[in-house]
Write a protein that holds these residues in place. Structure first.
Motif, PDB file in Angstrom:
ATOM      1  N   ASP A  56      -7.922  -2.044  19.677  1.00 63.33           N
ATOM      2  CA  ASP A  56      -8.247  -1.734  18.291  1.00 63.33           C
ATOM      3  C   ASP A  56      -8.848  -0.331  18.207  1.00 63.33           C
ATOM      4  O   ASP A  56      -9.492   0.131  19.152  1.00 63.33           O
ATOM      5  N   THR A  57      -8.613   0.346  17.083  1.00 63.47           N
ATOM      6  CA  THR A  57      -9.220   1.651  16.841  1.00 63.47           C
ATOM      7  C   THR A  57      -9.811   1.663  15.436  1.00 63.47           C
ATOM      8  O   THR A  57      -9.220   1.120  14.510  1.00 63.47           O
ATOM      9  N   THR A  58     -10.976   2.307  15.300  1.00 62.61           N
ATOM     10  CA  THR A  58     -11.645   2.399  14.003  1.00 62.61           C
ATOM     11  C   THR A  58     -12.102   3.830  13.774  1.00 62.61           C
ATOM     12  O   THR A  58     -12.839   4.385  14.591  1.00 62.61           O
ATOM     13  N   SER A  59     -11.667   4.422  12.679  1.00 62.85           N
ATOM     14  CA  SER A  59     -12.112   5.758  12.319  1.00 62.85           C
ATOM     15  C   SER A  59     -13.513   5.678  11.712  1.00 62.85           C
ATOM     16  O   SER A  59     -13.836   4.717  11.008  1.00 62.85           O
ATOM     17  N   GLY A  60     -14.333   6.710  11.985  1.00 66.76           N
ATOM     18  CA  GLY A  60     -15.680   6.685  11.443  1.00 66.76           C
ATOM     19  C   GLY A  60     -16.436   7.979  11.635  1.00 66.76           C
ATOM     20  O   GLY A  60     -15.848   9.020  11.967  1.00 66.76           O
ATOM     21  N   TYR A  61     -17.740   7.891  11.453  1.00 65.33           N
ATOM     22  CA  TYR A  61     -18.620   9.069  11.516  1.00 65.33           C
ATOM     23  C   TYR A  61     -19.734   8.801  12.524  1.00 65.33           C
ATOM     24  O   TYR A  61     -20.232   7.680  12.630  1.00 65.33           O
ATOM     25  N   ILE A  62     -20.151   9.865  13.226  1.00 63.30           N
ATOM     26  CA  ILE A  62     -21.172   9.682  14.253  1.00 63.30           C
ATOM     27  C   ILE A  62     -21.954  10.977  14.450  1.00 63.30           C
ATOM     28  O   ILE A  62     -21.418  12.072  14.267  1.00 63.30           O
ATOM     29  N   GLY A  63     -23.211  10.823  14.817  1.00 61.95           N
ATOM     30  CA  GLY A  63     -24.010  11.980  15.219  1.00 61.95           C
ATOM     31  C   GLY A  63     -24.953  12.552  14.186  1.00 61.95           C
ATOM     32  O   GLY A  63     -25.791  13.398  14.524  1.00 61.95           O
ATOM     33  N   GLY A  64     -24.852  12.141  12.942  1.00 59.08           N
ATOM     34  CA  GLY A  64     -25.726  12.669  11.908  1.00 59.08           C
ATOM     35  C   GLY A  64     -26.999  11.844  11.748  1.00 59.08           C
ATOM     36  O   GLY A  64     -27.196  10.839  12.431  1.00 59.08           O
ATOM     37  N   LYS A  65     -27.836  12.245  10.818  1.00 64.45           N
ATOM     38  CA  LYS A  65     -29.126  11.580  10.631  1.00 64.45           C
ATOM     39  C   LYS A  65     -29.161  10.625   9.438  1.00 64.45           C
ATOM     40  O   LYS A  65     -29.991   9.727   9.391  1.00 64.45           O
ATOM     41  N   GLN A  67     -28.057   7.709   6.589  1.00 63.40           N
ATOM     42  CA  GLN A  67     -27.545   6.338   6.651  1.00 63.40           C
ATOM     43  C   GLN A  67     -26.289   6.240   5.778  1.00 63.40           C
ATOM     44  O   GLN A  67     -26.189   6.874   4.734  1.00 63.40           O
ATOM     45  N   ASN A  68     -25.346   5.441   6.217  1.00 68.71           N
ATOM     46  CA  ASN A  68     -24.130   5.160   5.451  1.00 68.71           C
ATOM     47  C   ASN A  68     -23.400   6.427   4.988  1.00 68.71           C
ATOM     48  O   ASN A  68     -23.184   6.634   3.780  1.00 68.71           O
ATOM     49  N   PRO A  69     -23.011   7.294   5.909  1.00 65.98           N
ATOM     50  CA  PRO A  69     -22.267   8.493   5.512  1.00 65.98           C
ATOM     51  C   PRO A  69     -20.921   8.141   4.897  1.00 65.98           C
ATOM     52  O   PRO A  69     -20.375   7.056   5.154  1.00 65.98           O
ATOM     53  N   THR A  70     -20.396   9.039   4.092  1.00 68.99           N
ATOM     54  CA  THR A  70     -19.081   8.864   3.483  1.00 68.99           C
ATOM     55  C   THR A  70     -18.244  10.098   3.758  1.00 68.99           C
ATOM     56  O   THR A  70     -18.745  11.118   4.252  1.00 68.99           O
ATOM     57  N   TYR A  71     -16.975  10.015   3.418  1.00 65.34           N
ATOM     58  CA  TYR A  71     -16.088  11.154   3.659  1.00 65.34           C
ATOM     59  C   TYR A  71     -16.556  12.391   2.906  1.00 65.34           C
ATOM     60  O   TYR A  71     -16.408  13.513   3.397  1.00 65.34           O
ATOM     61  N   TYR A  72     -17.137  12.197   1.731  1.00 57.98           N
ATOM     62  CA  TYR A  72     -17.573  13.330   0.922  1.00 57.98           C
ATOM     63  C   TYR A  72     -19.048  13.675   1.129  1.00 57.98           C
ATOM     64  O   TYR A  72     -19.566  14.594   0.509  1.00 57.98           O
ATOM     65  N   ASP A  73     -19.706  12.939   2.015  1.00 58.94           N
ATOM     66  CA  ASP A  73     -21.107  13.224   2.302  1.00 58.94           C
ATOM     67  C   ASP A  73     -21.429  12.795   3.732  1.00 58.94           C
ATOM     68  O   ASP A  73     -22.011  11.753   3.970  1.00 58.94           O
ATOM     69  N   HIS A  74     -20.998  13.626   4.695  1.00 58.79           N
ATOM     70  CA  HIS A  74     -21.297  13.322   6.094  1.00 58.79           C
ATOM     71  C   HIS A  74     -21.730  14.583   6.847  1.00 58.79           C
ATOM     72  O   HIS A  74     -21.336  14.831   7.983  1.00 58.79           O
ATOM     73  N   GLU A  75     -22.600  15.338   6.202  1.00 55.52           N
ATOM     74  CA  GLU A  75     -23.126  16.553   6.824  1.00 55.52           C
ATOM     75  C   GLU A  75     -23.864  16.189   8.118  1.00 55.52           C
ATOM     76  O   GLU A  75     -24.678  15.259   8.153  1.00 55.52           O
ATOM     77  N   GLY A  76     -23.562  16.938   9.174  1.00 50.14           N
ATOM     78  CA  GLY A  76     -24.188  16.679  10.460  1.00 50.14           C
ATOM     79  C   GLY A  76     -23.468  15.658  11.311  1.00 50.14           C
ATOM     80  O   GLY A  76     -23.789  15.488  12.491  1.00 50.14           O
ATOM     81  N   PHE A  77     -22.496  14.968  10.729  1.00 46.80           N
ATOM     82  CA  PHE A  77     -21.713  13.978  11.465  1.00 46.80           C
ATOM     83  C   PHE A  77     -20.410  14.593  11.970  1.00 46.80           C
ATOM     84  O   PHE A  77     -19.945  15.598  11.448  1.00 46.80           O
ATOM     85  N   ARG A  78     -19.849  13.942  12.974  1.00 43.96           N
ATOM     86  CA  ARG A  78     -18.494  14.264  13.408  1.00 43.96           C
ATOM     87  C   ARG A  78     -17.561  13.121  12.995  1.00 43.96           C
ATOM     88  O   ARG A  78     -17.971  11.974  12.955  1.00 43.96           O
ATOM     89  N   GLU A  79     -16.323  13.463  12.724  1.00 47.04           N
ATOM     90  CA  GLU A  79     -15.306  12.423  12.605  1.00 47.04           C
ATOM     91  C   GLU A  79     -15.021  11.927  14.019  1.00 47.04           C
ATOM     92  O   GLU A  79     -14.856  12.733  14.946  1.00 47.04           O
ATOM     93  N   ALA A  80     -14.973  10.627  14.186  1.00 51.69           N
ATOM     94  CA  ALA A  80     -14.765  10.057  15.515  1.00 51.69           C
ATOM     95  C   ALA A  80     -13.977   8.761  15.402  1.00 51.69           C
ATOM     96  O   ALA A  80     -13.767   8.233  14.305  1.00 51.69           O
ATOM     97  N   VAL A  81     -13.578   8.249  16.551  1.00 58.31           N
ATOM     98  CA  VAL A  81     -12.852   6.978  16.593  1.00 58.31           C
ATOM     99  C   VAL A  81     -13.491   6.077  17.642  1.00 58.31           C
ATOM    100  O   VAL A  81     -13.722   6.497  18.789  1.00 58.31           O
ATOM    101  N   ARG A  82     -13.803   4.867  17.221  1.00 57.70           N
ATOM    102  CA  ARG A  82     -14.314   3.843  18.148  1.00 57.70           C
ATOM    103  C   ARG A  82     -13.124   3.044  18.666  1.00 57.70           C
ATOM    104  O   ARG A  82     -12.340   2.510  17.880  1.00 57.70           O
ATOM    105  N   ILE A  83     -13.002   2.987  19.974  1.00 55.80           N
ATOM    106  CA  ILE A  83     -11.846   2.368  20.617  1.00 55.80           C
ATOM    107  C   ILE A  83     -12.284   1.109  21.354  1.00 55.80           C
ATOM    108  O   ILE A  83     -13.184   1.155  22.192  1.00 55.80           O
ATOM    109  N   THR A  84     -11.664  -0.003  21.026  1.00 55.06           N
ATOM    110  CA  THR A  84     -11.898  -1.248  21.742  1.00 55.06           C
ATOM    111  C   THR A  84     -10.725  -1.443  22.696  1.00 55.06           C
ATOM    112  O   THR A  84      -9.567  -1.375  22.276  1.00 55.06           O
ATOM    113  N   TYR A  85     -11.040  -1.654  23.972  1.00 57.34           N
ATOM    114  CA  TYR A  85      -9.958  -1.722  24.961  1.00 57.34           C
ATOM    115  C   TYR A  85     -10.199  -2.824  25.978  1.00 57.34           C
ATOM    116  O   TYR A  85     -11.319  -3.317  26.153  1.00 57.34           O
ATOM    117  N   ASP A  86      -9.116  -3.212  26.614  1.00 56.05           N
ATOM    118  CA  ASP A  86      -9.137  -4.237  27.652  1.00 56.05           C
ATOM    119  C   ASP A  86      -9.244  -3.527  29.006  1.00 56.05           C
ATOM    120  O   ASP A  86      -8.272  -2.901  29.449  1.00 56.05           O
TER     121      ASP A  86
END
Length: 206
Positions: A56-65, A67-86
Motif C-alpha cells: 500500500d502507498t499513501t501520499s501525505g505531508y511530513i516534517g512540519g510543525k 497540526q493537520n496540514p493541507t495541500y494549501y497550507d503545509h508550510e515547513g512540510f514535505r510531500e512524502a509517501v508512506r509505504i507499507t510493504y511485505d
C-alpha cells in the motif's frame, strides 16, 4: 417453493463453523513501513506501486510543525509517501535502492519543475535499523554521484493528504502523464542515473 426450516439453517451454520475450524485461524500478514519524500507525491506513489512486495502507498505531508496540514497550507512540510510493504518479498534495502534511483538526490532546491522545500528529497526512518541502512545507502550513492542533498532523519508524524491526492495517477491518468512528462521527471532521472534509472521498478514508469 421449498421452505427452509430453522433446523436446516442451524445445520448449515454448524457445518460452516466446522469447516472454518478445520481451516484454522487466519494468518495476519506481517508488514513494515517506509517513508520517502521525493518531490511530487503523485509520482512517488506511482513508482512504488510498481515495486513487487509493496502492499500500500499513501501520499501525505511530513516534517512540519503544524497540526493537520493541507495541500494549501503545509508550510515547513514535505510531500512524502508512506509505504507499507511485505518484508518477506521486498527488503528495506531494496526500497532504498528504488528510491534513490527514482529521484535526483543532488538537487537541494526541489525536484524537477517543482521548487521549494516541500519538494526536496528526504528519507524518514521508522526505526534505528532503517536509519543505519539509509545512512549506508547514502554513502554508496555519494560514491556514484559525488554529492547528496537528501536529508535522512527519524520520522516525525506523517499526515495523510486529502483523498483526491491518493492514487491520483489512477484517477486522472491523462492529467498525470501530462504533468509528469511536462515536469521532466523521467528525463532528469535518466540523465542523473543512466542505466541505473528506476532500478527495481517493474513495468512502465510514468
Amino acid at each position: 417453493m421449498k421452505r427452509i426450516t430453522p433446523w436446516a439453517l442451524a445445520g448449515a451454520a454448524t457445518l460452516s463453523l466446522g469447516l472454518a475450524a478445520l481451516a484454522g485461524p487466519a494468518v495476519a500478514q506481517k508488514s513494515e513501513t517506509a517513508i520517502f519524500a521525493g518531490g511530487c507525491f503523485w509520482c512517488v506513489e506511482s513508482d512504488f506501486d510498481h515495486v513487487a512486495g509493496v502492499l500500500d502507498t499513501t501520499s501525505g505531508y511530513i516534517g512540519g510543525k503544524a497540526q493537520n496540514p493541507t495541500y494549501y497550507d503545509h508550510e515547513g512540510f514535505r510531500e512524502a509517501v508512506r509505504i507499507t510493504y511485505d518484508p518477506s518479498k521486498v527488503s528495506y534495502d531494496k526500497l532504498l535502492e528504488v528510491y534513490w534511483h527514482s529521484v535526483d538526490p543532488t538537487d537541494a532546491g526541489g525536484q524537477f519543475c517543482d521548487r521549494g522545500h516541500a519538494y526536496t528529497t528526504a528519507i524518514y526512518a521508522t526505526s534505528a535499523a532503517q536509519m543505519k541502512e539509509a545512512k549506508a545507502s547514502e554513502a554508496a550513492v555519494k560514491k556514484d554521484l559525488g554529492q547528496v542533498a537528501t536529508e535522512i532523519a527519524m520520522a516525525p508524524t506523517f499526515w495523510p493528504a486529502e483523498g483526491y491526492h491518493q492514487d491520483y495517477y489512477k484517477k486522472n491518468p491523462v492529467k498525470y502523464r501530462f504533468y509528469r512528462t511536462g515536469c521532466g521527471r523521467n528525463d532528469r532521472v535518466k540523465s542523473v542515473w543512466g542505466d541505473k534509472a528506476y532500478m527495481g521498478i517493474k513495468d512502465e514508469i510514468g
